[in-house]
Scaffold this active site. Structure first.
Site, short mmCIF file in Angstrom:
data_model
loop_
_atom_site.label_atom_id
_atom_site.label_comp_id
_atom_site.label_asym_id
_atom_site.label_seq_id
_atom_site.Cartn_x
_atom_site.Cartn_y
_atom_site.Cartn_z
CB CYS A 148 -1.01 -0.01 1.15
SG CYS A 148 -0.34 0.12 2.79
CB CYS A 167 0.44 1.13 -4.15
SG CYS A 167 0.62 -0.42 -5.02
CB CYS A 215 3.03 -2.24 -7.53
SG CYS A 215 3.57 -3.84 -6.96
#
Length: 141
Positions: free
Chosen positions: A16, A90, A94
């Site tokens: 996150c 997020c 990522c």
């Protein structure tokens, strides 16, 4: 039951933004509920300095201590070393590697909220982690 060291041990990375709430709760539940059968990591794209105090309190209520956890920065290596990558708000921060299992869990962010607001988020995360364990360790159902 097979011991975790005698068979394939899946690894999961929870990501996150701040690694101070949702990903910490998910990692703690997976560690606790899988009894060591799953390697667990968590990280944040912009980690906070500490874990959210309301998250610490909410997890303490269910017998899991996350007070010593420290938010960690997301690294490419953490993603590479994980079989399953679960993101929680997020966005595109990522890294993506082909062949990995990715899931995006849409969950309310506990940042800035009191323990009363964190409890339902905690319970939703627990239910998702229980389902994740069933998918990773079918013999544990």
């Amino acid at each position: 039951m097979t011991s975790p060291t005698s068979a394939f041990r899946p690894s999961v990375l929870f990501v996150c933004v701040h690694n101070a709430g949702r990903s910490q709760m998910a990692a703690a539940f997976l560690t606790h509920l899988s009894d060591g059968a799953v390697e667990v990591r968590s990280a944040g794209s912009q980690p906070a300095d500490t874990v959210n105090p309301a998250v610490v309190e909410a997890m303490s209520e269910v017998g899991i201590d996350v007070s010593a956890e420290v938010p960690k920065v997301l690294t490419t290596d953490a993603v590479k070393e994980s079989d399953v990558v679960i993101t929680m708000g997020c966005g595109d921060s990522c890294p993506f590697f082909p062949g990995k299992r990715y899931e995006d869990w849409v969950l309310e962010d506990p940042a800035g909220q009191g323990v009363e607001a964190v409890r339902p988020i905690r319970e939703e995360i627990r239910a998702r982690v229980e389902e994740l364990i069933r998918s990773l360790l079918p013999s544990s159902s």
